[in-house]
Scaffold this motif. Structure first.
Motif, PDB file in Angstrom:
ATOM      1  N   ALA A  70     -10.801 -42.102  59.551  1.00 31.80           N
ATOM      2  CA  ALA A  70      -9.745 -42.744  60.339  1.00 31.80           C
ATOM      3  C   ALA A  70     -10.269 -44.013  61.011  1.00 31.80           C
ATOM      4  O   ALA A  70      -9.578 -45.040  61.058  1.00 31.80           O
ATOM      5  CB  ALA A  70      -9.205 -41.772  61.381  1.00 31.80           C
ATOM      6  N   ILE A  71     -11.490 -43.953  61.524  1.00 30.86           N
ATOM      7  CA  ILE A  71     -12.101 -45.140  62.125  1.00 30.86           C
ATOM      8  C   ILE A  71     -12.287 -46.224  61.070  1.00 30.86           C
ATOM      9  O   ILE A  71     -12.006 -47.404  61.308  1.00 30.86           O
ATOM     10  CB  ILE A  71     -13.444 -44.782  62.788  1.00 30.86           C
ATOM     11  CG1 ILE A  71     -13.213 -43.855  63.986  1.00 30.86           C
ATOM     12  CG2 ILE A  71     -14.187 -46.045  63.236  1.00 30.86           C
ATOM     13  CD1 ILE A  71     -14.491 -43.281  64.574  1.00 30.86           C
ATOM     14  N   ALA A  72     -12.740 -45.830  59.879  1.00 29.63           N
ATOM     15  CA  ALA A  72     -12.930 -46.803  58.798  1.00 29.63           C
ATOM     16  C   ALA A  72     -11.614 -47.481  58.436  1.00 29.63           C
ATOM     17  O   ALA A  72     -11.575 -48.694  58.181  1.00 29.63           O
ATOM     18  CB  ALA A  72     -13.526 -46.117  57.569  1.00 29.63           C
ATOM     19  N   GLY A  73     -10.526 -46.706  58.415  1.00 31.17           N
ATOM     20  CA  GLY A  73      -9.226 -47.287  58.106  1.00 31.17           C
ATOM     21  C   GLY A  73      -8.831 -48.364  59.100  1.00 31.17           C
ATOM     22  O   GLY A  73      -8.273 -49.403  58.727  1.00 31.17           O
ATOM     23  N   VAL A 103     -19.265 -46.468  59.068  1.00 31.51           N
ATOM     24  CA  VAL A 103     -19.090 -45.123  59.637  1.00 31.51           C
ATOM     25  C   VAL A 103     -19.917 -44.069  58.900  1.00 31.51           C
ATOM     26  O   VAL A 103     -19.706 -42.867  59.073  1.00 31.51           O
ATOM     27  CB  VAL A 103     -17.600 -44.710  59.648  1.00 31.51           C
ATOM     28  CG1 VAL A 103     -16.790 -45.660  60.512  1.00 31.51           C
ATOM     29  CG2 VAL A 103     -17.026 -44.627  58.239  1.00 31.51           C
ATOM     30  N   GLY A 104     -20.858 -44.522  58.083  1.00 32.02           N
ATOM     31  CA  GLY A 104     -21.738 -43.578  57.405  1.00 32.02           C
ATOM     32  C   GLY A 104     -21.083 -42.809  56.279  1.00 32.02           C
ATOM     33  O   GLY A 104     -21.479 -41.677  55.979  1.00 32.02           O
ATOM     34  N   MET A 105     -20.087 -43.417  55.619  1.00 29.17           N
ATOM     35  CA  MET A 105     -19.388 -42.756  54.514  1.00 29.17           C
ATOM     36  C   MET A 105     -19.568 -43.539  53.210  1.00 29.17           C
ATOM     37  O   MET A 105     -18.711 -43.506  52.323  1.00 29.17           O
ATOM     38  CB  MET A 105     -17.896 -42.616  54.840  1.00 29.17           C
ATOM     39  CG  MET A 105     -17.583 -41.738  56.035  1.00 29.17           C
ATOM     40  SD  MET A 105     -17.856 -39.976  55.725  1.00 29.17           S
ATOM     41  CE  MET A 105     -16.453 -39.586  54.680  1.00 29.17           C
ATOM     42  N   THR A 106     -20.685 -44.218  53.073  1.00 27.74           N
ATOM     43  CA  THR A 106     -20.958 -45.024  51.884  1.00 27.74           C
ATOM     44  C   THR A 106     -20.866 -44.186  50.607  1.00 27.74           C
ATOM     45  O   THR A 106     -21.415 -43.083  50.532  1.00 27.74           O
ATOM     46  CB  THR A 106     -22.364 -45.640  51.983  1.00 27.74           C
ATOM     47  OG1 THR A 106     -22.446 -46.413  53.183  1.00 27.74           O
ATOM     48  CG2 THR A 106     -22.656 -46.532  50.790  1.00 27.74           C
ATOM     49  N   GLY A 107     -20.161 -44.719  49.608  1.00 30.65           N
ATOM     50  CA  GLY A 107     -20.092 -44.068  48.308  1.00 30.65           C
ATOM     51  C   GLY A 107     -19.200 -42.851  48.236  1.00 30.65           C
ATOM     52  O   GLY A 107     -19.223 -42.127  47.233  1.00 30.65           O
ATOM     53  N   ASP A 128      -8.673 -34.014  52.477  1.00 32.86           N
ATOM     54  CA  ASP A 128      -8.424 -32.651  52.950  1.00 32.86           C
ATOM     55  C   ASP A 128      -9.612 -31.718  52.721  1.00 32.86           C
ATOM     56  O   ASP A 128      -9.597 -30.567  53.169  1.00 32.86           O
ATOM     57  CB  ASP A 128      -7.153 -32.069  52.330  1.00 32.86           C
ATOM     58  CG  ASP A 128      -7.192 -31.995  50.810  1.00 32.86           C
ATOM     59  OD1 ASP A 128      -8.252 -32.292  50.209  1.00 32.86           O
ATOM     60  OD2 ASP A 128      -6.157 -31.650  50.202  1.00 32.86           O
ATOM     61  N   GLN A 129     -10.645 -32.203  52.038  1.00 29.12           N
ATOM     62  CA  GLN A 129     -11.842 -31.401  51.828  1.00 29.12           C
ATOM     63  C   GLN A 129     -12.990 -31.816  52.749  1.00 29.12           C
ATOM     64  O   GLN A 129     -14.093 -31.279  52.653  1.00 29.12           O
ATOM     65  CB  GLN A 129     -12.279 -31.492  50.361  1.00 29.12           C
ATOM     66  CG  GLN A 129     -11.264 -30.870  49.403  1.00 29.12           C
ATOM     67  CD  GLN A 129     -11.661 -30.991  47.947  1.00 29.12           C
ATOM     68  OE1 GLN A 129     -12.646 -31.631  47.602  1.00 29.12           O
ATOM     69  NE2 GLN A 129     -10.882 -30.362  47.074  1.00 29.12           N
ATOM     70  N   LEU A 130     -12.723 -32.752  53.651  1.00 28.20           N
ATOM     71  CA  LEU A 130     -13.739 -33.224  54.588  1.00 28.20           C
ATOM     72  C   LEU A 130     -13.709 -32.401  55.871  1.00 28.20           C
ATOM     73  O   LEU A 130     -12.688 -31.806  56.228  1.00 28.20           O
ATOM     74  CB  LEU A 130     -13.500 -34.697  54.932  1.00 28.20           C
ATOM     75  CG  LEU A 130     -13.504 -35.695  53.773  1.00 28.20           C
ATOM     76  CD1 LEU A 130     -13.188 -37.093  54.299  1.00 28.20           C
ATOM     77  CD2 LEU A 130     -14.836 -35.687  53.042  1.00 28.20           C
ATOM     78  N   SER A 131     -14.825 -32.407  56.584  1.00 26.86           N
ATOM     79  CA  SER A 131     -14.880 -31.762  57.897  1.00 26.86           C
ATOM     80  C   SER A 131     -14.090 -32.581  58.911  1.00 26.86           C
ATOM     81  O   SER A 131     -13.715 -33.736  58.652  1.00 26.86           O
ATOM     82  CB  SER A 131     -16.330 -31.642  58.358  1.00 26.86           C
ATOM     83  OG  SER A 131     -16.861 -32.930  58.656  1.00 26.86           O
ATOM     84  N   GLY A 132     -13.872 -31.997  60.089  1.00 25.85           N
ATOM     85  CA  GLY A 132     -13.147 -32.714  61.133  1.00 25.85           C
ATOM     86  C   GLY A 132     -13.844 -33.999  61.539  1.00 25.85           C
ATOM     87  O   GLY A 132     -13.203 -35.039  61.735  1.00 25.85           O
ATOM     88  N   GLY A 133     -15.167 -33.945  61.671  1.00 27.46           N
ATOM     89  CA  GLY A 133     -15.918 -35.140  62.043  1.00 27.46           C
ATOM     90  C   GLY A 133     -15.848 -36.212  60.975  1.00 27.46           C
ATOM     91  O   GLY A 133     -15.744 -37.411  61.276  1.00 27.46           O
ATOM     92  N   GLU A 134     -15.896 -35.799  59.709  1.00 26.41           N
ATOM     93  CA  GLU A 134     -15.796 -36.766  58.613  1.00 26.41           C
ATOM     94  C   GLU A 134     -14.405 -37.389  58.563  1.00 26.41           C
ATOM     95  O   GLU A 134     -14.259 -38.592  58.305  1.00 26.41           O
ATOM     96  CB  GLU A 134     -16.133 -36.076  57.294  1.00 26.41           C
ATOM     97  CG  GLU A 134     -17.607 -35.719  57.161  1.00 26.41           C
ATOM     98  CD  GLU A 134     -17.893 -34.817  55.971  1.00 26.41           C
ATOM     99  OE1 GLU A 134     -19.018 -34.862  55.462  1.00 26.41           O
ATOM    100  OE2 GLU A 134     -16.987 -34.050  55.563  1.00 26.41           O
ATOM    101  N   LEU A 168     -20.217 -40.461  68.105  1.00 26.73           N
ATOM    102  CA  LEU A 168     -20.798 -41.257  69.189  1.00 26.73           C
ATOM    103  C   LEU A 168     -21.774 -42.302  68.651  1.00 26.73           C
ATOM    104  O   LEU A 168     -21.787 -43.457  69.102  1.00 26.73           O
ATOM    105  CB  LEU A 168     -21.518 -40.346  70.188  1.00 26.73           C
ATOM    106  CG  LEU A 168     -20.635 -39.600  71.180  1.00 26.73           C
ATOM    107  CD1 LEU A 168     -21.433 -38.510  71.880  1.00 26.73           C
ATOM    108  CD2 LEU A 168     -20.039 -40.556  72.208  1.00 26.73           C
ATOM    109  N   GLU A 169     -22.595 -41.907  67.684  1.00 27.45           N
ATOM    110  CA  GLU A 169     -23.554 -42.845  67.100  1.00 27.45           C
ATOM    111  C   GLU A 169     -22.839 -44.008  66.419  1.00 27.45           C
ATOM    112  O   GLU A 169     -23.265 -45.167  66.534  1.00 27.45           O
ATOM    113  CB  GLU A 169     -24.449 -42.117  66.096  1.00 27.45           C
ATOM    114  CG  GLU A 169     -25.440 -41.156  66.740  1.00 27.45           C
ATOM    115  CD  GLU A 169     -26.153 -40.295  65.712  1.00 27.45           C
ATOM    116  OE1 GLU A 169     -25.951 -40.529  64.498  1.00 27.45           O
ATOM    117  OE2 GLU A 169     -26.908 -39.391  66.118  1.00 27.45           O
TER     118      GLU A 169
END
Length: 238
Positions: free
Chosen positions: A143-146, A121-125, A132-138, A173-174
């Protein structure tokens, strides 16, 4: 495969699902559309036993969900409309690890799943960052990664674009496109068909708790128009 047979679900005296029968094959990218209140969320929450039908049956790979809830939840991952509703930890990595930990996996396997899910999901590292400090998209991507860390055959996302700005929407979407291409079955629940039609193999539309349309993206505009549902002008369909 996810299959429902004559599914009926009622809230009190209100019939929300009315004898819904459908099959969703492995690797299919399905859009489940319909107006608010049409029964979309109620339907997908039966796929892994979050709700139980009043009548009918749901099976995953031929096994009734009620007979193997744990198996159903391993095979069918769910991302809720509000990601905050499913977070159980304060940091990204700890939250993504929660599901695999509850399967009793060893630490190396848990770490592998968390790493691969965050990569997907593009959240490497970013495992140590506070959610709670992430944007809505992040947060949506976490959640998808979970869900992905459970290594499901199917991933169900309930209104995943709600509240996202356009860059965040395109990012999600990507990631969904990449997951679909990797062979993961995707079910996107939405009342807004913009863009996501370009990824879909099939579109199912509910009206008043019944399947009103079940067709391909190429035929969907005419089919939806016939039941009074229109694709927004912002759609990328040509």
């Amino acid at each position: 495969m996810i299959e429902t047979t004559d599914l009926v679900f009622e809230y009190g005296d209100v019939r929300v699902l009315d004898r819904v029968s459908l099959r969703i094959g492995d690797g299919e990218f399905v859009v489940l559309a319909g107006a608010n209140g049409s029964g979309k969320t109620t339907l997908v929450r039966q796929f892994n036993g979050l709700l139980t039908p009043d009548q009918g049956e749901v099976t995953v790979d031929g096994t009734p969900v009620e007979d193997d809830l744990l198996g159903a939840r391993q095979h069918v991952g769910m991302v809720f409309q509000s990601p905050r509703d499913q977070f159980v930890a304060t940091t990204v990595g700890t939250d993504v690890a929660f599901g695999p930990e509850n399967l009793g996996l060893d630490r190396d396997e848990i770490d592998r799943r968390v790493s691969e899910a965050l990569d997907a999901v593009g959240m490497t590292g970013r495992g140590d960052e506070r959610i709670d400090q992430l944007s809505g998209g992040e947060q949506e991507r976490v959640a998808i990664a979970g869900a992905l860390a459970m290594e499901p055959d199917h991933l169900v996302l309930d209104e995943p674009f709600t509240g996202l700005d356009e860059p965040a929407r395109q990012s999600v979407l990507e990631k969904l496109a990449a997951l679909g291409e990797s062979g993961t079955g995707i079910v996107v629940v939405t009342h807004d068909l913009r863009d996501v039609l370009d990824l879909a193999d099939r579109v199912i539309a509910l009206v008043d708790g019944r399947v009103a349309v079940d067709t391909t993206p190429d035929s969907v505009e005419a089919a939806l128009d016939g039941i009074g549902v229109r694709i927004p002008a912002g759609s990328n369909r040509r």
